[in-house]
Design a protein around this motif. Structure first.
Motif, PDB file in Angstrom:
ATOM      1  N   ARG A 146       0.686  -1.173   0.201  1.00 25.41           N
ATOM      2  CA  ARG A 146       0.172  -0.593  -0.284  1.00 25.41           C
ATOM      3  C   ARG A 146       1.040   1.535  -0.006  1.00 25.41           C
ATOM      4  O   ARG A 146       1.520   1.270   0.855  1.00 25.41           O
ATOM      5  N   LEU A 147       0.421   2.254  -0.429  1.00 26.00           N
ATOM      6  CA  LEU A 147       1.053   3.202  -1.242  1.00 26.00           C
ATOM      7  C   LEU A 147       0.325   4.650  -1.187  1.00 26.00           C
ATOM      8  O   LEU A 147      -0.785   4.826  -1.548  1.00 26.00           O
ATOM      9  N   THR A 148       0.224   5.337   0.510  1.00 22.16           N
ATOM     10  CA  THR A 148      -0.952   6.190   1.041  1.00 22.16           C
ATOM     11  C   THR A 148       0.152   7.557   1.469  1.00 22.16           C
ATOM     12  O   THR A 148       1.527   7.721   0.774  1.00 22.16           O
ATOM     13  N   ASP A 149      -0.295   8.068   0.985  1.00 18.26           N
ATOM     14  CA  ASP A 149      -0.027  10.201   1.057  1.00 18.26           C
ATOM     15  C   ASP A 149       0.939  10.060  -0.062  1.00 18.26           C
ATOM     16  O   ASP A 149       2.440  10.966  -0.399  1.00 18.26           O
ATOM     17  N   LEU A 150       0.487   9.777  -1.503  1.00 16.63           N
ATOM     18  CA  LEU A 150       1.532   9.562  -2.625  1.00 16.63           C
ATOM     19  C   LEU A 150       1.440  10.961  -3.229  1.00 16.63           C
ATOM     20  O   LEU A 150       0.753  11.204  -3.590  1.00 16.63           O
ATOM     21  N   ARG A 151       2.063  11.422  -3.716  1.00 13.27           N
ATOM     22  CA  ARG A 151       2.859  13.097  -4.166  1.00 13.27           C
ATOM     23  C   ARG A 151       3.509  12.329  -5.251  1.00 13.27           C
ATOM     24  O   ARG A 151       5.042  12.446  -4.791  1.00 13.27           O
ATOM     25  N   LEU A 152       3.016  12.880  -6.885  1.00 11.72           N
ATOM     26  CA  LEU A 152       3.905  12.712  -7.881  1.00 11.72           C
ATOM     27  C   LEU A 152       3.789  13.656  -8.311  1.00 11.72           C
ATOM     28  O   LEU A 152       2.521  15.225  -8.178  1.00 11.72           O
ATOM     29  N   ASP A 172      -7.021  11.628  -5.568  1.00  7.55           N
ATOM     30  CA  ASP A 172      -7.939  13.366  -5.490  1.00  7.55           C
ATOM     31  C   ASP A 172      -7.377  14.454  -6.104  1.00  7.55           C
ATOM     32  O   ASP A 172      -8.755  15.032  -6.365  1.00  7.55           O
ATOM     33  N   HIS A 173      -6.157  14.346  -6.897  1.00  5.48           N
ATOM     34  CA  HIS A 173      -6.325  15.494  -7.142  1.00  5.48           C
ATOM     35  C   HIS A 173      -4.964  15.159  -8.850  1.00  5.48           C
ATOM     36  O   HIS A 173      -4.090  14.382  -8.184  1.00  5.48           O
ATOM     37  N   VAL A 174      -5.985  14.810  -9.653  1.00  5.42           N
ATOM     38  CA  VAL A 174      -4.558  14.548 -10.891  1.00  5.42           C
ATOM     39  C   VAL A 174      -4.472  16.424 -11.998  1.00  5.42           C
ATOM     40  O   VAL A 174      -5.779  16.743 -11.988  1.00  5.42           O
ATOM     41  N   ALA A 175      -3.473  16.599 -12.540  1.00  7.59           N
ATOM     42  CA  ALA A 175      -3.021  17.309 -13.219  1.00  7.59           C
ATOM     43  C   ALA A 175      -1.740  16.415 -14.610  1.00  7.59           C
ATOM     44  O   ALA A 175      -0.885  17.210 -14.122  1.00  7.59           O
ATOM     45  N   LEU A 176      -2.132  16.447 -15.260  1.00  7.09           N
ATOM     46  CA  LEU A 176      -0.877  15.502 -15.815  1.00  7.09           C
ATOM     47  C   LEU A 176      -0.375  16.878 -17.110  1.00  7.09           C
ATOM     48  O   LEU A 176       0.322  16.510 -18.160  1.00  7.09           O
ATOM     49  N   GLU A 219       1.470  16.525 -11.890  1.00  5.78           N
ATOM     50  CA  GLU A 219       1.157  16.564 -10.644  1.00  5.78           C
ATOM     51  C   GLU A 219       0.588  15.837 -10.377  1.00  5.78           C
ATOM     52  O   GLU A 219      -0.803  15.888 -11.170  1.00  5.78           O
ATOM     53  N   ALA A 220       0.394  15.014  -9.480  1.00  2.00           N
ATOM     54  CA  ALA A 220      -0.501  14.029  -8.816  1.00  2.00           C
ATOM     55  C   ALA A 220      -1.048  13.455  -7.541  1.00  2.00           C
ATOM     56  O   ALA A 220       0.323  14.039  -6.689  1.00  2.00           O
ATOM     57  N   SER A 221      -1.582  13.288  -6.931  1.00  2.00           N
ATOM     58  CA  SER A 221      -1.489  12.311  -4.950  1.00  2.00           C
ATOM     59  C   SER A 221      -2.083  11.318  -4.788  1.00  2.00           C
ATOM     60  O   SER A 221      -3.816  11.603  -5.543  1.00  2.00           O
ATOM     61  N   GLY A 222      -2.331  11.160  -4.212  1.00  2.00           N
ATOM     62  CA  GLY A 222      -3.359   9.392  -4.040  1.00  2.00           C
ATOM     63  C   GLY A 222      -3.104   8.551  -3.102  1.00  2.00           C
ATOM     64  O   GLY A 222      -2.293   8.817  -2.380  1.00  2.00           O
ATOM     65  N   ALA A 223      -3.866   7.726  -4.043  1.00  2.00           N
ATOM     66  CA  ALA A 223      -3.352   6.646  -2.850  1.00  2.00           C
ATOM     67  C   ALA A 223      -3.141   5.423  -3.852  1.00  2.00           C
ATOM     68  O   ALA A 223      -4.076   5.417  -4.781  1.00  2.00           O
ATOM     69  N   VAL A 224      -2.446   4.378  -3.973  1.00  2.00           N
ATOM     70  CA  VAL A 224      -2.303   2.976  -4.551  1.00  2.00           C
ATOM     71  C   VAL A 224      -1.820   1.547  -4.229  1.00  2.00           C
ATOM     72  O   VAL A 224      -1.454   1.529  -2.879  1.00  2.00           O
ATOM     73  N   LEU A 225      -2.178   1.173  -4.123  1.00  5.58           N
ATOM     74  CA  LEU A 225      -2.292  -0.575  -4.011  1.00  5.58           C
ATOM     75  C   LEU A 225      -1.984  -2.314  -4.712  1.00  5.58           C
ATOM     76  O   LEU A 225      -2.645  -1.933  -6.192  1.00  5.58           O
TER      77      LEU A 225
END
Length: 207
Positions: A147-153, A177-181, A159-165
């Protein structure tokens, strides 16, 4: 009664191999120093972790001294070493990284992705080699599940932020919760593996 004796031990390490695995990882060819007091042990060394060259900066309490345990591991992973340590399909190529482990076993990771390719499955978006970007997250692993949480690219223009399983080395779910590619983007996205493909739900102001 007299106070406990004060003592210190300082060892220089050169080409030292640890016979038993440490948390499932092999540690070999340690070069550095180990400093021990009645309260703490501090290790600063270069080493091979599962064959990958890394820098270790470790503080470990001695007995019940109350000193907080801390570990910092950093280095650059080749594609082969990265796949061995963290198999998966999201990142390919060499990766610079720093991982810090706290007293409760919590792990935070920071990745330098300039020399790597990043792929977001199901979206068609990739970050190619040579484009500067950083990726930070907290990581929890349980068997084949990560589990990857508090993820910030973050990178220039995206930029993007969220969580990945991640399950069995592949993306299982991702909730951003936020994506701006691109500069005009501002949306959220949910990605779920479904059979051989992915189910994607989008929302937000601009896509």
């Amino acid at each position: 009664s007299p106070p406990p004796p004060a003592w210190t031990v300082e060892l220089r390490l050169s080409g030292v191999d640890i016979g038993e695995a440490v948390e499932g990882r092999s540690l070999t060819e340690l070069d550095g120093s180990l400093y021990v007091t009645p309260e703490r042990a501090d290790l600063k060394a270069d080493a091979l972790v599962d064959g990958a060259p890394m820098k270790l900066d470790v503080t470990q309490p001695v007995g019940d001294s109350g000193v907080a345990m801390r570990r910092k591991i950093s280095g650059t992973l080749s594609p082969e070493a990265r796949e061995k340590l963290a198999p998966g399909t999201l990142i390919s190529g060499p990766v610079g990284f720093v991982m810090e482990v706290g007293a409760k076993g919590d792990r935070t990771v920071s990745l330098d992705l300039k020399t790597a390719k990043l792929t977001v499955p199901g979206t068609g978006w990739t970050k190619d080699v040579g484009i500067a970007a950083t990726l930070g997250f907290a990581m929890q692993t349980d068997g084949a599940v990560t589990r990857l949480t508090d993820l910030r690219l973050s990178g220039k223009g995206f930029e993007a932020s969220g969580a990945v399983l991640i399950k069995d080395g592949g993306l299982s779910t991702a909730d951003f919760d936020h994506v701006a590619l691109s500069p005009r983007d501002n949306y959220d996205v949910s990605i779920k593996r479904k059979g051989p493909g992915y189910e994607i739900a989008l929302g937000g102001e601009a896509i």
